[in-house]
Design an enzyme around this catalytic site. Structure first.
Site, short mmCIF file in Angstrom:
data_model
loop_
_atom_site.label_atom_id
_atom_site.label_comp_id
_atom_site.label_asym_id
_atom_site.label_seq_id
_atom_site.Cartn_x
_atom_site.Cartn_y
_atom_site.Cartn_z
N GLU A 44 4.27 -5.51 -3.10
CA GLU A 44 4.38 -6.00 -4.57
C GLU A 44 5.20 -4.82 -5.00
OE1 GLU A 44 2.37 -7.75 -3.05
OE2 GLU A 44 2.20 -9.91 -4.08
N CYS A 99 -0.28 -6.45 -2.39
CA CYS A 99 0.25 -5.62 -1.19
C CYS A 99 1.41 -5.13 -0.90
CB CYS A 99 0.45 -7.48 -0.87
SG CYS A 99 0.64 -7.51 1.42
#
Lengths: 303, 833
Positions: free
Chosen positions: B471, B469
């Site tokens: 990260e 997402c």
């Protein structure tokens, strides 16, 4: 008095404004305007003092609230038979009790006294955005120069903070005030509504003589100051090509002077109701194809 | 006076209107193959394909007792040899994991096979989203696959091992099927965390080269060392076998392509099939020679990794503009490639991606990841490994591909930094203005110093990749198996307000009594009680993580992903191991859910109750208890307290204080936990919705059981001061001096009118520059009309292609459940008028 301590009546400070000058700007809206343009989209800006407003859309109604009615000692706020709140401006003594009790902001004041220091603190927060976008502070209204002491003090402080400064102005005030302001401005946005003094008086409450005199003063004495002249194109008032091209022709051809027309809209209409004033413009709407033609013609303008 | 109008559509909205009137896609003329393919499966209900699970199970049944990674490799080889292969009629990139001409999903029984029966029983009753199962497959799933895994799955074991304090916070039933989102875990939804394969190795060495690396490592080992015999040698054998398996699978596509070519009547397609055969005979075994081969090899590796593990579709694509640029330039120079052809090849890959669906088979997944979400991010831009600006021709082509292909796969992540060129930021702004919610911005200026602070080598940090997402990963340095849990911060507040109880679970004490809130004389007393409840949940999360960490190591292996990782091959350790390979950076984390809602609620308590005294604690509790029914006036008054997201010091400092308390607590215990800093992230994705279902009314006026705020975004409707204030609040609420803070997810919605025309694009670019300056981790902007979303709710068919941004990923709006749709609509629209 120190500039930072000077106070003015402000009714909004709006961040991330992208249609009021270069870059990302914070617009400080001041109360009070000498004109009474029939189409004004900020009717709450016209009076100089803070102004009581009642927005029934935000009101929760007496069934769950009714705090304002309890707070009102003069009978200015009463309940209707169907549980709604009625505001009678004539009986209101402006004590402010209802505004303090209202949980939703349905009862409110447009405008409050703010110091230059207080405004500057808010304005400077977005410095990181001005720096990147070439934006800064725009003072609007109302008419900023209708509160000249406050506006000039705010502009001086903004210059100290090295901010880009702009005002949006209607042009109706003594030339001397404008002269002082221009020395503190990075750019000027100046409205010219019509070249016809009689029509101007009919629709705005003032002739255009002083406005045009002021514009000419700026153009003559501040040739390096970027000036954006704007005309709101109002159906039934100035919506003819001749009128608009006439304004355009009056302006000098130089890189620091730009001209723009604004499309009429009715988004200010609900606010008339909140402050108990009639909306005079009726159902009329902007003629989009006409605006497109007009903009095309302006873009192609040559003498 | 402000210049404005009301009517303004994003291009995406215009396409939908046009499509409803029967106008063809504006991109069909340019890319007919891709658009036709897309329209053939778009929005059709996905089908469960059982083949992977069937052959995986067949092999696992026969290898019990052997080294786990080797078992995995053997199972993958069995799948590669036996699973049907498909080539769709017009595809140019091949490699499907399930039946053709549809959207499909596959099963991972090693993870959750023990509850297939109950899920299938429940299946018929499920309305949204619809998934099809072939009748003949139900028997296979239940009796052939499910029967073997019964009692042997990760989920079963995890639940068995889970300490009681975790169980009661994470699950509400005896089987561990019904999540309770007080402290939640996502490890039983997917076998790996988000990850990025080292695609450079796939392209530059081929699997022949990867295998060769493993062989060399094997030969260097002391063959008489018992430890090597038990652990290292089988691991490396597994890597080598898996390299063979990928090649076997690719070559079966070559054979099929030749068979199809032999009977193909259309000479043009026959030629394409022969070229597909040639490519599949060469890659991914050997180094890619052309752009087309490189994309094919890339997809083979990525697709195969989905056979290896349930990745949650978050095996990201890596830095595609960097990986592919040499092939692209060479082919463009020699004239075998054009921009149009390159777009077509990429479009074919996006179609493959779009057809693979993550099946929401367990109740937990349904709630957190609705809309058939994908996170296989393509990273572009950023900096080269030596810190120069990395944008190139392909960066711009990938952005264009995103603008012109109306799919929400893959997720596009743009790395930005202070030297990102204007053209790049301009194209990003223009792409966002299409209204699909792409791309998401990730900020080098925050990420790189952060990773250095956590111990990453400076020689690698500039090459980081967006993964999942928001990260990121250092693909040859990090080990990916640090488990993830979620802590419901608003539940901690409710526990404080109800003296250790949650309304959802009745009158019994759920955690511990932290004191009657009405007895607190000062804000400090209240704060201490809150922190005690919060830290109790964090402790539970750690205990849960520890269980996950060690259980996972015994139940999963990943010979493919490990074989592409320098440190894993060097140490001969599987990525799933609970022993991080030597030199690896292993960062554990948990997600804090509901930050904005919490901070606004604390602000009400601190300001109105303890400072102003305009509200008593008793009044507040009564209002919360009746969910503000009949107390709407009080509910409205709560909005007067300072709220997060407005650049207001009061609220921003509260955020900072909450974050700091959690950071200090975790930093203190991280040492004992044996990993490097335990990070605190706010990547809720859409978990804010199910977490909200366990929290009753909140002091910020939020009604019971409704969604909490997402990520680190302001709570719904509270950001009234526009995007600059939202960004400043992120900056001001950050504990810059804390090493263990991590991703913050920030969503923002802007009305198209605000960013209309070139002038509007410029304002977005300006906003990005300041976003970079402010070192905010992540930013997603959704340019969309509220009216459009409401219309889409009412007429899903007409708006079936409406792509919207939801906390870190995109999904079709009409695929979302009603809760999520409302959640999106309620987010404050940053309309600048």
């Amino acid at each position: 008095m120190q500039d930072r301590d000077r106070k003015g009546i402000v009714f909004n400070v709006q961040r991330f404004s992208v249609h009021d000058g270069d870059g990302i700007r914070t617009v400080v809206f001041l109360k009070g305007c000498p004109l009474r343009c029939r189409w004004c989209s900020n009717p709450e800006s016209q009076q100089f003092r803070p102004e009581r407003a009642f927005n029934p859309n935000r009101c929760l109604g007496a069934s769950v609230c009714g705090r304002c009615v309890e707070a009102c000692a003069t009978g200015g706020l009463t309940l209707t038979e169907d549980g709604l709140i009625r505001y009678d401006r004539a009986k209101c003594t402006d004590c402010g009790g209802c505004v303090r009790r209202c949980p939703t902001g349905a009862q409110s004041y447009y405008g409050e006294e703010r110091s230059v220091a207080d405004i500057m603190k808010r304005v400077e927060e977005d410095d990181v955005f001005y720096t990147r976008s070439g934006g800064g502070l725009t003072i609007s209204g109302g008419e900023p120069l209708a509160q000249p002491d406050f506006t000039l003090a705010l502009l001086r402080e903004a210059r100290k903070a090295r901010l880009h400064t702009t005002i949006e102005s209607c042009g109706q005030y003594p030339t001397e005030v404008l002269d002082q302001a221009c020395r503190l401005l990075s750019s000027l946005i100046f409205d010219v509504k019509s070249l016809d003094p009689a029509r101007h008086r009919e629709y705005t409450g003032h002739g255009n003589e002083q406005i045009l005199k002021n514009l000419n003063h700026v153009l003559a004495h501040f040739p390096d100051l970027p000036v954006l002249v704007r005309t709101p194109v109002i159906p039934g008032f100035n919506d003819s090509e001749e009128e608009i091209m006439g304004i355009r022709r009056m302006l000098p051809d130089r890189p620091t002077v730009r001209y723009e027309v604004l499309t009429y809209h009715r988004l200010g209409m609900p606010k008339y109701g909140y402050i108990g004033r009639p909306w005079l413009m009726g159902e009329v709407t902007a003629d989009e194809p006409f605006m497109k033609r007009l903009r095309d013609r302006l873009a192609a303008f040559t003498r | 006076m402000l210049d404005m109008g009301c009517c303004c559509c994003t291009p995406q909205e215009q396409w939908i209107e046009d499509a409803a009137k029967g106008k063809p896609s504006p991109f069909r003329a340019e890319q007919p193959r891709v658009i036709d393919m897309l329209e053939s499966f778009d929005c059709t209900p996905p089908v469960i394909d059982v083949e992977r699970a069937r052959y995986f199970t067949e092999s696992m049944r026969e290898t019990e007792g052997q080294h786990l990674t080797l078992r995995w490799a053997k199972a993958l080889m069995n799948v590669a040899q036996k699973m049907p292969v498909y080539i769709e009629d017009t595809q140019l990139i091949v490699g499907r994991l399930g039946r053709d001409n549809c959207r499909y999903g596959i099963l991972y029984p090693e993870l959750d096979g023990d509850f297939y029966k109950s899920v299938l029983d429940d299946f018929a009753t499920r309305e949204n989203p619809p998934i099809r199962v072939m009748d003949e497959d139900i028997d296979v799933i239940v009796n052939e696959i499910g029967a073997y895994w019964n009692g042997k799955t990760y989920h079963h074991e995890l639940f068995k091992r889970m300490p009681e304090r975790c169980k009661r916070m994470a699950y509400g039933d005896k089987e561990g099927l019904q999540p309770r989102y007080v402290v939640a875990e996502s490890s039983s939804l997917r076998s790996s965390l988000q990850w990025v394969l080292d695609f450079d190795k796939v392209l530059k060495l081929g699997f022949k080269g990867v295998k060769e690396n493993a062989r060399r490592r094997l030969e260097a080992l002391d063959q008489k060392d018992p430890y090597n015999i038990v652990n290292r040698i089988p691991f490396l054998e597994a890597v080598m076998l898996t390299c063979d398996a990928v090649v076997v699978w690719a070559r079966r596509h070559a054979e099929l392509a030749r068979e199809k070519a032999a009977v193909e009547k259309d000479p043009a397609r026959r030629q394409e099939l022969l070229e597909i055969a040639e490519r599949c005979e060469w890659v991914p075994e050997n180094p890619a020679r052309t752009f087309h081969e490189a994309v094919q090899a890339h997809w083979f590796a990525q697709a195969f990794s989905r056979l290896e593990q349930r990745t949650g579709c978050i095996i990201s694509n890596g830095r595609m503009d960097q990986q592919l640029i040499s092939y692209y330039r060479k082919d463009m120079e020699s004239g075998v490639l054009t921009e149009k052809k390159a777009l077509e090849i990429l479009g074919c890959m996006w179609c493959q991606m779009a057809q693979f669906i993550e099946l929401p088979l367990s109740p937990g997944v349904m709630d957190t990841q609705a809309g058939f979400a994908h996170w296989e991010a393509v990273t572009i831009g950023g900096q080269t490994p030596d810190g120069q600006d990395a944008t190139n021709e392909l960066t711009y082509l990938l952005l264009r591909s995103k603008r012109e292909f109306p799919t929400h796969y893959p997720d596009l992540a743009v790395r930005v930094h202070t030297r990102s060129p204007k053209r790049y930021l301009w194209d990003i702004a223009e792409t966002i203005k299409q209204g699909q919610g792409y791309p998401k911005l990730v900020n080098d200026e925050e990420l790189i110093p952060r990773m250095l602070a956590k111990g990453a080598p400076v020689s690698e940090v500039y090459d980081y990749v967006v993964s999942g997402c928001n990260e990121t990963r250092l693909i040859n340095r990090e080990s990916y198996m640090s488990p993830g849990t979620q802590v419901n911060l608003c539940a901690a507040l409710e526990l404080t307000l109800r003296n250790g109880r949650l309304k959802k679970f009745g009158d019994g004490v759920f955690t511990f009594e932290s004191g009657d809130p009405c007895s607190f004389k000062t804000w400090e007393e209240f704060w201490d009680a809150y922190v005690a409840q919060q830290n109790n949940l964090i402790t539970t999360a750690f205990v849960l993580q520890d269980t996950i960490h060690h259980t996972r190591a015994k139940y999963f292996a990943s010979p493919l992903a490990s074989g592409l990782h320098n440190l894993c091959v060097e140490s001969c350790v599987d990525l799933n191991s609970d022993q991080a390979p030597e030199g690896a950076l292993d960062l554990a984390f948990f997600d804090a859910i509901g930050f904005g809602t919490l901070v606004d609620s604390l602000s009400v308590i601190k300001k109105l109750v303890f400072e102003e005294g305009s509200l008593t604690m008793q009044e507040l509790l009564e209002a919360l208890d009746c969910d503000f029914e009949g107390k709407e006036a009080l509910q409205a008054m709560l909005q007067r307290a300072p709220r997060f997201g407005n650049g207001d010091d009061y609220a921003d400092n509260l955020y900072k204080q909450v974050e700091k308390s959690a950071l200090d607590f975790t930093a203190h215990y991280a040492k004992n936990y044996g990993v490097q800093p335990i990070e605190i992230r706010t990547t809720s994705v859409t978990a804010n919705v199910p977490h909200g279902k366990f929290v009753s009314a909140m002091p910020n006026g939020r009604k019971a059981w409704t969604p909490l705020s997402d990520g680190s975004s302001p709570s719904h409707g509270s950001d009234m001061s526009g995007p600059t204030a939202v960004l400043l609040s992120q900056y001001k609420s950050t504990n810059w001096n804390a090493p263990n803070r991590a991703c913050r997810l920030l969503n923002m919605k802007i009305a198209p009118k605000t960013v209309e025309g070139d002038e509007g694009t410029q304002k977005l670019v300006d906003l990005f520059r300041s976003f970079i300056d402010l070192r905010v981790w992540h930013l997603q902007i959704n340019v969309i009309n509220r009216e459009t979303m409401i219309a889409a709710q009412k007429d899903p068919h007409k708006y079936r292609n409406l792509v919207v941004r939801i906390a870190g990923y995109s999904a079709y709006f009409v695929d979302l459940n009603t809760d999520l749709q409302n959640d999106l609509i309620d987010r404050t629209e940053q309309q600048s008028v």
